[in-house]
Design a protein around this motif. Structure first.
Motif, PDB file in Angstrom:
ATOM      1  N   MET A  79       0.806  -1.218   0.000  1.00 55.22           N
ATOM      2  CA  MET A  79       0.000   0.000   0.000  1.00 55.22           C
ATOM      3  C   MET A  79       0.841   1.272   0.000  1.00 55.22           C
ATOM      4  O   MET A  79       0.919   1.974  -1.010  1.00 55.22           O
ATOM      5  N   SER A  80       1.480   1.567   1.117  1.00 52.43           N
ATOM      6  CA  SER A  80       2.144   2.865   1.225  1.00 52.43           C
ATOM      7  C   SER A  80       3.299   3.012   0.246  1.00 52.43           C
ATOM      8  O   SER A  80       3.641   4.130  -0.162  1.00 52.43           O
ATOM      9  N   GLY A  81       3.904   1.899  -0.162  1.00 46.94           N
ATOM     10  CA  GLY A  81       4.993   1.974  -1.125  1.00 46.94           C
ATOM     11  C   GLY A  81       4.565   2.445  -2.499  1.00 46.94           C
ATOM     12  O   GLY A  81       5.404   2.775  -3.339  1.00 46.94           O
ATOM     13  N   ARG A  82       3.252   2.492  -2.736  1.00 47.86           N
ATOM     14  CA  ARG A  82       2.737   2.909  -4.035  1.00 47.86           C
ATOM     15  C   ARG A  82       2.572   4.429  -4.162  1.00 47.86           C
ATOM     16  O   ARG A  82       2.324   4.931  -5.256  1.00 47.86           O
ATOM     17  N   PHE A  83       2.695   5.152  -3.068  1.00 48.79           N
ATOM     18  CA  PHE A  83       2.404   6.576  -3.132  1.00 48.79           C
ATOM     19  C   PHE A  83       3.384   7.352  -4.003  1.00 48.79           C
ATOM     20  O   PHE A  83       3.002   8.338  -4.644  1.00 48.79           O
ATOM     21  N   ALA A  84       4.628   6.940  -4.049  1.00 47.90           N
ATOM     22  CA  ALA A  84       5.587   7.616  -4.923  1.00 47.90           C
ATOM     23  C   ALA A  84       5.142   7.502  -6.379  1.00 47.90           C
ATOM     24  O   ALA A  84       5.197   8.479  -7.147  1.00 47.90           O
ATOM     25  N   VAL A 107      -8.194   3.214 -10.878  1.00 51.79           N
ATOM     26  CA  VAL A 107      -6.863   2.651 -10.618  1.00 51.79           C
ATOM     27  C   VAL A 107      -6.757   2.142  -9.187  1.00 51.79           C
ATOM     28  O   VAL A 107      -6.130   1.107  -8.932  1.00 51.79           O
ATOM     29  N   TRP A 108      -7.369   2.874  -8.242  1.00 51.60           N
ATOM     30  CA  TRP A 108      -7.345   2.384  -6.859  1.00 51.60           C
ATOM     31  C   TRP A 108      -7.983   1.011  -6.775  1.00 51.60           C
ATOM     32  O   TRP A 108      -7.466   0.112  -6.093  1.00 51.60           O
ATOM     33  N   TRP A 109      -9.107   0.832  -7.464  1.00 49.00           N
ATOM     34  CA  TRP A 109      -9.757  -0.464  -7.419  1.00 49.00           C
ATOM     35  C   TRP A 109      -8.889  -1.544  -8.061  1.00 49.00           C
ATOM     36  O   TRP A 109      -8.708  -2.632  -7.514  1.00 49.00           O
ATOM     37  N   GLU A 110      -8.289  -1.237  -9.198  1.00 56.57           N
ATOM     38  CA  GLU A 110      -7.488  -2.226  -9.907  1.00 56.57           C
ATOM     39  C   GLU A 110      -6.235  -2.621  -9.127  1.00 56.57           C
ATOM     40  O   GLU A 110      -5.865  -3.800  -9.099  1.00 56.57           O
ATOM     41  N   ARG A 111      -5.591  -1.631  -8.483  1.00 58.19           N
ATOM     42  CA  ARG A 111      -4.306  -1.890  -7.845  1.00 58.19           C
ATOM     43  C   ARG A 111      -4.411  -2.278  -6.372  1.00 58.19           C
ATOM     44  O   ARG A 111      -3.514  -2.924  -5.832  1.00 58.19           O
ATOM     45  N   ILE A 112      -5.493  -1.866  -5.715  1.00 60.01           N
ATOM     46  CA  ILE A 112      -5.658  -2.159  -4.285  1.00 60.01           C
ATOM     47  C   ILE A 112      -6.973  -2.889  -4.009  1.00 60.01           C
ATOM     48  O   ILE A 112      -6.998  -3.998  -3.485  1.00 60.01           O
ATOM     49  N   THR A 136      -1.325   4.144  14.615  1.00 60.34           N
ATOM     50  CA  THR A 136      -0.519   5.337  14.358  1.00 60.34           C
ATOM     51  C   THR A 136       0.334   5.151  13.107  1.00 60.34           C
ATOM     52  O   THR A 136       0.441   6.048  12.263  1.00 60.34           O
ATOM     53  N   PHE A 137       0.944   3.981  12.991  1.00 65.10           N
ATOM     54  CA  PHE A 137       1.752   3.668  11.807  1.00 65.10           C
ATOM     55  C   PHE A 137       0.908   3.755  10.543  1.00 65.10           C
ATOM     56  O   PHE A 137       1.308   4.379   9.549  1.00 65.10           O
ATOM     57  N   TYR A 138      -0.281   3.147  10.562  1.00 67.31           N
ATOM     58  CA  TYR A 138      -1.144   3.125   9.381  1.00 67.31           C
ATOM     59  C   TYR A 138      -1.610   4.536   9.024  1.00 67.31           C
ATOM     60  O   TYR A 138      -1.693   4.892   7.843  1.00 67.31           O
ATOM     61  N   GLN A 139      -1.879   5.323  10.040  1.00 61.16           N
ATOM     62  CA  GLN A 139      -2.282   6.703   9.783  1.00 61.16           C
ATOM     63  C   GLN A 139      -1.168   7.472   9.083  1.00 61.16           C
ATOM     64  O   GLN A 139      -1.418   8.214   8.120  1.00 61.16           O
ATOM     65  N   GLN A 140       0.049   7.304   9.547  1.00 61.38           N
ATOM     66  CA  GLN A 140       1.179   8.029   8.972  1.00 61.38           C
ATOM     67  C   GLN A 140       1.553   7.526   7.581  1.00 61.38           C
ATOM     68  O   GLN A 140       1.905   8.316   6.703  1.00 61.38           O
ATOM     69  N   GLU A 141       1.476   6.211   7.382  1.00 59.57           N
ATOM     70  CA  GLU A 141       1.957   5.611   6.141  1.00 59.57           C
ATOM     71  C   GLU A 141       0.911   5.549   5.034  1.00 59.57           C
ATOM     72  O   GLU A 141       1.267   5.567   3.855  1.00 59.57           O
ATOM     73  N   VAL A 142      -0.371   5.474   5.411  1.00 59.18           N
ATOM     74  CA  VAL A 142      -1.418   5.278   4.406  1.00 59.18           C
ATOM     75  C   VAL A 142      -2.444   6.412   4.411  1.00 59.18           C
ATOM     76  O   VAL A 142      -2.699   7.034   3.380  1.00 59.18           O
ATOM     77  N   ILE A 143      -3.035   6.663   5.570  1.00 63.52           N
ATOM     78  CA  ILE A 143      -4.149   7.618   5.607  1.00 63.52           C
ATOM     79  C   ILE A 143      -3.700   9.041   5.292  1.00 63.52           C
ATOM     80  O   ILE A 143      -4.314   9.730   4.453  1.00 63.52           O
ATOM     81  N   ARG A 144      -2.644   9.514   5.946  1.00 63.83           N
ATOM     82  CA  ARG A 144      -2.214  10.900   5.713  1.00 63.83           C
ATOM     83  C   ARG A 144      -1.775  11.155   4.280  1.00 63.83           C
ATOM     84  O   ARG A 144      -2.240  12.116   3.653  1.00 63.83           O
TER      85      ARG A 144
END
Length: 227
Positions: A79-84, A107-112, A136-144
């Motif tokens: 998940m979070s590695g895809r943001f770049a 794309v979100w549906w196709e990839r996640i 907290t980790f998930y909030q920082q890495e994915v949600i934010r």
């Protein structure tokens, strides 16, 4: 798999064992993703992950010293590695913001959403309060980063006059909520839905995009003095 079965397939059982001893982190993460989605975070044991990957628990801990670190690696890998990648697409996108929203949801549906990784979101919804450090980790890495990207997409539309001025901080939830519903239907609520009324995920995504885009654009095009 029994040695006889390996022999039938032309595989050397000893070579199979040696290969599994050298399992790469990617194989361990794949096994961990399967188990976290199937059983949840609390119920998944490290030794189960190792067994699923065909290695010893000691080998697993060489790469990931704890279950928490293993879970974080699974989130980053899926998940979070895809943001770049998504940030680059956002910066290079030349179409309208309406087209961008349609593209992002698809794309979100196709990839996640359509992949096993969508089970991570369901897991966090179910277990986050029991594991505040992971929350907290998930909030920082994915949600934010996710909400920041969606906020900038909406702001792009407002700044270009494509969308009516809106509260983009809360407008983000209009993009998130339909996707959360789709994940819950896939992993939980779908079991309760009438079997003669299946949910077509692609059709759902397209319909939600239509509702969001048409509403934003219609307000922007409304004559002055009218809502």
């Amino acid at each position: 798999m029994p040695s006889s079965k390996l022999a039938e397939r032309g595989e050397d059982p000893q070579a199979k064992r040696e290969r599994r001893k050298e399992a790469r982190p990617g194989e361990l993460l794949d096994a961990a993703l399967d188990l976290f989605v199937e059983k949840g975070y609390a119920a998944t044991r490290s030794e189960e992950v190792a067994a699923r990957a065909g290695v010893s628990k000691g080998t697993l801990f060489l790469y990931f010293p704890s279950k928490e670190e293993l879970f974080k690696a699974v989130v980053r890998e899926n998940m979070s590695g895809r943001f770049a990648e998504w940030e680059e697409e956002f910066a290079a996108f030349e179409g309208s913001t309406a087209e961008m929203i349609r593209y992002c949801l698809r794309v979100w549906w196709e990839r996640i959403g359509a992949t096993r990784a969508s089970g991570i979101t369901k897991l966090m919804i179910s277990e986050a309060r029991n594991f505040p450090e992971l929350a907290t980790f998930y909030q920082q890495e994915v949600i934010r980063p996710g909400t920041d990207l969606m906020r900038r997409i909406l702001q792009r539309g407002v700044d270009r006059g494509e969308f009516a001025p809106i509260d983009v901080e809360y407008g983000v939830y209009a993009l998130v909520a339909p996707m959360i519903f789709l994940i819950m239907m896939k992993h939980s609520l779908g079991a309760c839905a009438p079997q003669d009324y299946p949910l077509d995920a692609q059709r759902y995504v397209e319909t939600m995009a239509d509702l969001l885009v048409n509403g934003l654009c219609a307000r922007a095009e409304a004559p002055r003095g009218r809502a």
